[in-house]
Design an enzyme around this catalytic site. Structure first.
Site, mmCIF file in Angstrom:
data_model
loop_
_atom_site.group_PDB
_atom_site.id
_atom_site.type_symbol
_atom_site.label_atom_id
_atom_site.label_comp_id
_atom_site.label_asym_id
_atom_site.label_seq_id
_atom_site.Cartn_x
_atom_site.Cartn_y
_atom_site.Cartn_z
ATOM 1 N N ASP A 196 -8.625 -4.723 -7.346
ATOM 2 C CA ASP A 196 -8.376 -3.356 -6.872
ATOM 3 C C ASP A 196 -7.020 -2.848 -7.332
ATOM 4 O OD1 ASP A 196 -10.405 -2.283 -5.481
ATOM 5 O OD2 ASP A 196 -9.464 -2.428 -3.512
ATOM 6 N N LYS A 215 -9.346 0.783 -13.146
ATOM 7 C CA LYS A 215 -9.124 1.317 -14.501
ATOM 8 C C LYS A 215 -10.290 0.887 -15.389
ATOM 9 C CE LYS A 215 -5.113 0.238 -16.247
ATOM 10 N NZ LYS A 215 -5.018 -0.841 -17.263
ATOM 11 N N MET A 218 -3.356 6.152 3.995
ATOM 12 C CA MET A 218 -3.844 7.212 3.094
ATOM 13 C C MET A 218 -3.478 8.597 3.615
ATOM 14 S SD MET A 218 -7.627 5.612 2.375
ATOM 15 C CE MET A 218 -7.917 5.146 4.060
HETATM 16 C C1 LIG Z 1 -7.825 2.340 0.771
HETATM 17 S S1 LIG Z 1 -6.585 1.844 1.898
HETATM 18 C C2 LIG Z 1 -6.771 0.099 1.813
HETATM 19 C C3 LIG Z 1 -6.074 -0.623 2.922
HETATM 20 C C4 LIG Z 1 -6.134 -2.136 2.774
HETATM 21 N N1 LIG Z 1 -7.487 -2.608 2.831
HETATM 22 C C5 LIG Z 1 -5.303 -2.848 3.810
HETATM 23 O O1 LIG Z 1 -5.844 -3.538 4.688
HETATM 24 O O2 LIG Z 1 -4.074 -2.743 3.724
HETATM 25 C C6 LIG Z 1 -5.135 2.153 0.939
HETATM 26 C C7 LIG Z 1 -3.954 2.558 1.797
HETATM 27 O O3 LIG Z 1 -3.334 1.417 2.355
HETATM 28 C C8 LIG Z 1 -1.953 1.640 2.473
HETATM 29 N N2 LIG Z 1 -1.236 0.634 1.676
HETATM 30 C C9 LIG Z 1 -1.771 -0.426 1.055
HETATM 31 N N3 LIG Z 1 -0.817 -1.197 0.503
HETATM 32 C C10 LIG Z 1 0.363 -0.609 0.789
HETATM 33 C C11 LIG Z 1 1.720 -0.931 0.523
HETATM 34 N N4 LIG Z 1 2.071 -2.034 -0.160
HETATM 35 N N5 LIG Z 1 2.686 -0.092 0.980
HETATM 36 C C12 LIG Z 1 2.360 1.011 1.675
HETATM 37 N N6 LIG Z 1 1.088 1.356 1.958
HETATM 38 C C13 LIG Z 1 0.108 0.560 1.538
HETATM 39 C C14 LIG Z 1 -1.687 3.063 1.992
HETATM 40 O O4 LIG Z 1 -1.782 3.921 3.108
HETATM 41 C C15 LIG Z 1 -2.841 3.261 1.043
HETATM 42 O O5 LIG Z 1 -3.103 4.635 0.821
#
Ligand SMILES: C[S@@+](CC[C@H](N)C(=O)[O-])C[C@H]1O[C@@H](n2cnc3c(N)ncnc32)[C@H](O)[C@@H]1O
Length: 278
Positions: free
Chosen positions: A53, A75, A190
């Site tokens: 991902d 990608k 998000m």
């Molecule tokens: C589609 S969701 C997936 C979440 C993921 N499954 C989790 O448990 O962290 C993607 C969102 O997770 C958050 N996110 C994931 N990794 C992050 C990071 N390293 N720093 C800040 N936000 C993060 C952001 O809000 C991003 O838009």
């Protein structure tokens, strides 16, 4: 997988793999590559195919075995992201061909990760599919910067919501009224694009305008940025600072603890530990 392949794989990885195809949905954790679970890392090392991902820690790909097929789901060859249907189809195709497939995700596969859809696709195809939970950014990104999402005496209540759809949009299914009037911490994933609408609606529907709020961009990575401020001003502050996605937004009095926790001498990082090939 043929027996000879299994033997070669065992020589390379030291692990005997079960015959036949398998799929594991592996949570890669947030940002930092060393926050994956031991189980997740072990499966990654023996996988024939890894579908990765956009937000999974990319350094983890260094742990795949030589010759493994790496597919970047964020990608595609023609420059577009693979659709969820395409991802499901690739997982099922490779699994049915008898290969070991790791679907490597950021955070946890089941927290806004669409892991449920992938698990259902495997079930429909009769493929064994293991879920390897991950450290979700919803809790871990705040923790990495010194914000506990619950704290005795402050709140025992935390909600994790998607901010993908602006609260004023008719398609929003999040109960913003309940979040605004409840006492708990609100963690929004998000939500950067809709931050102005989210903060405005939370205040309009009952949250104190001075509720401490944090926006943490790229938590756990070298690009990490942490911004804190009152709920009523946070969108403007974030826009001024140029904060973009990915970011975790935390709304609640627990944010106040960051100064004490992250500023304390004990907040210095513990030593890095050499990998002994878990
Ligand atoms: C589609 S969701 C997936 C979440 C993921 N499954 C989790 O448990 O962290 C993607 C969102 O997770 C958050 N996110 C994931 N990794 C992050 C990071 N390293 N720093 C800040 N936000 C993060 C952001 O809000 C991003 O838009």
């Amino acid at each position: 997988m043929r027996t000879t392949d299994a033997r070669v794989a065992m020589e390379v990885t030291g692990v005997e793999r079960p015959p036949g195809g398998w799929v594991a949905l592996v949570g890669g954790g947030p940002g930092r590559a060393d926050l994956i679970t031991v189980r997740g890392l072990r499966l990654l090392r023996i996988a024939d195919v890894v579908l990765v991902d956009r937000l999974a820690p990319r350094e983890l790909l260094a742990d795949t075995r030589p010759g493994a097929e790496i597919i970047d789901a964020g990608k595609a060859p023609h420059g577009h992201n693979l659709t969820q249907d395409e991802i499901n189809a690739v997982i099922v195709d490779r699994g049915l061909r008898g290969l070991g497939v790791v679907r490597l995700k950021g955070g946890d596969p089941f927290v806004f990760g669409r892991g449920g859809e992938e698990a259902l696709a495997c079930a429909a195809a009769g493929l064994p599919c293991e879920i390897v939970p991950g450290v979700t950014s919803a809790v871990a990104v705040p923790a990495l910067v010194g914000i506990p999402v619950t704290h005795r005496g402050i709140t025992q209540d935390v909600a994790i919501v998607s901010g993908h759809v602006d609260p004023s949009h008719p398609g929003s299914t999040v109960d913003w009224d309940a979040l605004a009037t409840g006492p708990g911490t609100v963690v929004v994933l998000m939500g950067v694009a809709a931050l102005a609408g989210i903060s405005r609606e939370l205040v309009k529907r009952g949250r104190r305008p001075d509720t401490p709020t944090a926006v943490i961009h790229a938590g756990g990575t070298a690009d990490e940025v942490v911004l804190t401020g009152p709920l009523s001003d946070i969108a403007e502050l974030a826009a001024e600072a140029g904060i973009g996605s990915p970011a975790v937004i935390v709304v609640g009095d627990v944010v106040r603890l960051r100064d004490q926790i992250a500023g304390a001498p004990s907040a210095r990082r513990a030593p890095d530990i050499p990998d002994r090939r878990g």
